[in-house]
Scaffold this active site. Structure first.
Site, short mmCIF file in Angstrom:
data_model
loop_
_atom_site.label_atom_id
_atom_site.label_comp_id
_atom_site.label_asym_id
_atom_site.label_seq_id
_atom_site.Cartn_x
_atom_site.Cartn_y
_atom_site.Cartn_z
N ASN A 67 0.79 -1.23 0.00
CA ASN A 67 0.00 0.00 0.00
C ASN A 67 0.83 1.29 0.00
O ASN A 67 0.35 2.33 -0.41
CB ASN A 67 -0.95 0.01 1.20
CG ASN A 67 -0.24 -0.25 2.52
OD1 ASN A 67 0.40 -1.28 2.68
ND2 ASN A 67 -0.35 0.67 3.44
N HIS A 68 2.11 1.23 0.45
CA HIS A 68 2.92 2.45 0.51
C HIS A 68 3.67 2.74 -0.79
O HIS A 68 4.42 3.72 -0.87
CB HIS A 68 3.93 2.36 1.65
CG HIS A 68 3.30 2.51 3.01
ND1 HIS A 68 2.68 3.67 3.43
CD2 HIS A 68 3.18 1.63 4.04
CE1 HIS A 68 2.23 3.50 4.66
NE2 HIS A 68 2.51 2.27 5.04
N HIS A 149 -0.26 -8.84 0.42
CA HIS A 149 -0.01 -7.73 1.34
C HIS A 149 -1.35 -7.26 1.89
O HIS A 149 -2.09 -6.55 1.21
CB HIS A 149 0.71 -6.62 0.58
CG HIS A 149 1.31 -5.60 1.47
ND1 HIS A 149 2.50 -5.81 2.12
CD2 HIS A 149 0.89 -4.37 1.85
CE1 HIS A 149 2.79 -4.74 2.84
NE2 HIS A 149 1.82 -3.86 2.70
N HIS A 174 2.53 -7.05 5.53
CA HIS A 174 1.85 -5.79 5.84
C HIS A 174 1.66 -5.51 7.33
O HIS A 174 1.80 -4.37 7.75
CB HIS A 174 0.50 -5.64 5.13
CG HIS A 174 -0.28 -4.41 5.54
ND1 HIS A 174 0.11 -3.14 5.20
CD2 HIS A 174 -1.41 -4.26 6.29
CE1 HIS A 174 -0.76 -2.26 5.70
NE2 HIS A 174 -1.68 -2.91 6.36
FE FE2 Z 1 4.70 -2.69 5.66
FE FE2 Z 2 1.69 -2.26 4.04
#
Ligand code: FE2
Ligand code: FE2
Length: 256
Positions: A67-68, A149, A174
C-alpha cells in the site's frame, strides 16, 4: 528450490541489516532465490529506485511492495522499467509497474505475484477476482510465490486455501507482526499469514514508539519517523520439490 523471503523491510536500519546479513543467510539456508517486501524501505514509505538497486546488487531477486508503494514518486517510471520490482497486481491496470514477474535462478524459474488485500487497503480490484489472471501471465512456471499484502488474517487464510495446489507458496505481509501458523497446506502450498518485519523491534511496527503513542493519546496528526533500536530480520524459508510443491516452510529471525 529454496526461497528466502524477507518481510517488510523498514527504513535504513532494515535495508542495512538485509544487505549485510544476506550472504551469510543465503549460505546457511542454501537459498536459490531471495524475495524481499520493500514497501517500507525508504523512510518507512515506499521504496526509491536507488534502494531497490542496492537490494538487487546485494543478491535479492525480486522486491515486492504494497500500500505504501506510491509514496516515492521517482519510483513510478522505475516501476515500469524494472521487472524485478513489483506493485500489487490488483491495483489499477493503468498504474505504473506490474504485479507479476518471472526470474531465472540457479534452481530454475521462479514466478512472483504481488497482491493487495481488500480490507482497509482498498485496492482497485479484489485479489480473489484477478489472481487467476496473474497466474495465467506466468505461462506454466511451476515455482510460484504469492506475496499477499493484507491487513485481515481471514482474507489471507482464505487466499491460502483458494490457491492451495495452484501455487508453491502464499506469504502474507503488511502487519509487521509475524504469525505462528507457518505450514504446508494439503495441496502442497506453503502458507503463513504474516512473515513479520525486517526492522527495529524497539518501535511500534517500525515507527518510533513515542510518536505512535502520542498519536493514540492526542488523536492529532503526528509525523512518523522510523525507529532504529533492536533491529531484527524476519521472514520465512521455503523449500520446493521438483514439481513446485512446497516441502517445508519455516520462519527465521536474525538479529542485525
Ligand atoms: Fe509494511
Ligand atoms: Fe503495508
Amino acid at each position: 528450490m529454496i526461497i528466502l523471503f524477507f518481510s517488510d523491510v523498514v527504513g535504513k536500519p532494515g535495508r542495512a541489516a538485509v544487505i549485510s546479513k544476506l550472504p551469510s543467510l543465503i549460505g546457511r539456508h542454501r537459498a536459490d532465490a531471495v524475495v524481499v517486501n520493500g514497501e517500507n524501505a525508504t523512510d518507512g514509505k515506499g521504496i526509491k529506485p536507488a534502494h531497490v538497486e542496492a537490494l538487487l546488487s546485494a543478491g535479492v531477486d525480486v522486491v515486492t511492495t504494497g500500500n505504501h508503494v506510491w509514496k516515492q514518486r521517482d519510483a513510478y517510471r522505475y516501476l515500469d522499467e524494472q521487472p524485478r520490482l513489483l506493485r500489487p497486481y490488483n491495483f489499477l491496470a493503468s498504474n505504473p509497474g506490474r504485479g507479476v514477474t518471472v526470474v531465472d535462478t540457479r534452481a530454475g524459474r521462479l514466478g512472483v505475484v504481488n497482491l493487495s488485500g481488500d480490507l482497509y487497503l482498498y485496492p482497485a480490484r479484489s485479489p480473489f477476482e484477478v489472481v487467476n489472471d496473474a497466474l495465467e501471465e506466468l505461462h506454466g512456471v511451476r515455482n510460484v510465490i504469492v506475496d499477499l499484502h493484507a491487513e485481515a488474517t481471514s482474507e489471507k487464510v482464505a487466499m491460502g486455501w483458494y490457491l492451495d495446489g495452484q501455487v508453491s507458496a502464499v506469504v502474507g505481509t503488511h502487519t509487521h507482526v509475524r504469525t505462528a501458523d507457518a505450514h504446508v497446506l494439503p495441496g502442497g502450498t506453503a502458507y503463513i499469514t504474516d512473515a513479520g518485519m525486517c526492522g527495529p523491534r524497539d518501535s511500534v511496527i517500525g515507527v518510533k514508539k513515542e510518536l505512535v503513542i502520542e498519536r493514540f493519546l492526542t488523536q492529532l496528526p503526528v509525523r512518523f519517523e522510523v525507529a532504529d533500536g533492536d533491529v531484527w530480520l524476519e521472514g520465512v524459508v521455503i523449500e520446493l520439490g521438483e514439481d513446485g510443491r512446497a516441502l517445508r516452510i519455516e520462519p527465521f529471525e536474525e538479529p542485525a
